[in-house]
Design a protein around this motif. Structure first.
Motif: not given
Length: 287
Positions: A108-111, A134-137, A140-145
């Protein structure tokens, strides 16, 4: 350098798992501000090349996907000569590509740090970019923001370009009784949470609706198959209005339209729905 970092990563992972086998070990967080011919996240690539087994020593990746100079919109890609600073979607996509290359395809990718300072752009754009990022993240499959930071800090007399002081969702607090004022970014993040709580990304309606590149319509769906469409444009002027039609999903009988903060703006049953897009996200919920 990357070789030594990889050694430390392995040692840290071994020690952490000895103490807590269930702990999530996060690699990073990586800053995008490096002028490297290998790209924004080249450090991760170099660690993987130096340590082919590095994926065994972390569970997820943390990145800090700031836009170029922390001023461009989340949709903007900056190019100058051979240097390319991707958009929010591109920053996450490049990180995912490198993870795939070094053998961590499922990580997973966390921002863990993201945001825009309002010092130059103003609080309205900061708020608009907060929700759009936030919506674009999510798309794109981000796990957190995670936003940086909750409060502004006091600008000192020696600060020349105090952008670090103006990332907050709230203004500087003066006391426990006066915790500061909520900025548009606060309302934007709260609105996105309220509108999309329990939902997952379902797809980009742009290609199917043949939208221009600066028009955005992202669909989200909850476990009861109820759709919410987030609509906005990425033109320079936030208040520019562009009309577009959003078709109703199968089974929808009515709709509610909410502004960026989640406040109800209208309701109806006429389909398709004509929505006026601005630089601030609107949420169209089908019921």
């Amino acid at each position: 350098g990357p070789t030594r970092f990889g050694v430390f990563q392995k040692i840290a992972a071994e020690e952490i798992r000895a103490l807590d086998p269930a702990a999530e070990i996060v690699f990073g967080g990586l800053s995008p501000f490096q002028f490297h011919p290998g790209g924004i996240w080249a450090f991760l690539q170099e660690v993987g090349e130096a340590h082919p087994d590095i994926c065994d020593s972390f569970d997820s990746l943390a990145i800090h996907p700031y836009s170029f100079a922390q001023q461009e919109s989340p949709e903007a890609e900056f190019k100058q000569g051979n240097y390319v600073h991707p958009s929010m979607t591109g920053l996450i996509g490049e990180a995912r590509f490198i993870l795939d290359q070094i053998g961590c395809a499922d990580a997973p990718i966390h921002l863990t740090e993201s945001g825009w300072p309002d010092y130059y752009m103003g609080v309205e754009k900061q708020g608009a970019y907060a929700a759009r990022g936030l919506l674009l993240a999510a798309a794109a499959g981000a796990a957190s923001y995670y936003w940086y930071t909750f409060w502004d800090s006091t600008i000192g007399p020696d600060e020349v370009a105090p952008t670090e002081c103006t990332f907050g969702l709230m203004t500087v607090p003066s006391s426990a009784e006066d915790p500061g004022e909520r900025k548009p970014s606060f309302h934007a993040m709260k609105g996105a949470s309220a509108m999309l709580n329990g939902s997952r990304y379902a797809g980009d309606l742009g290609p199917g609706l043949d939208l221009e590149e600066d028009l955005h319509a992202l669909a989200f769906v909850d476990d009861e198959a109820r759709f919410t469409v987030a609509v906005w444009h990425s033109q320079d002027e936030l208040d520019t209005e562009v009309e577009l039609e959003i078709p109703a999903p199968e089974g929808a009988a009515t709709w509610n339209l909410h502004d960026y903060s989640g406040v109800l703006q209208g309701t109806g049953d006429t389909m398709p729905v004509t929505v006026t897009a601005t630089g601030r996200v609107s949420y169209l919920k089908f019921l």
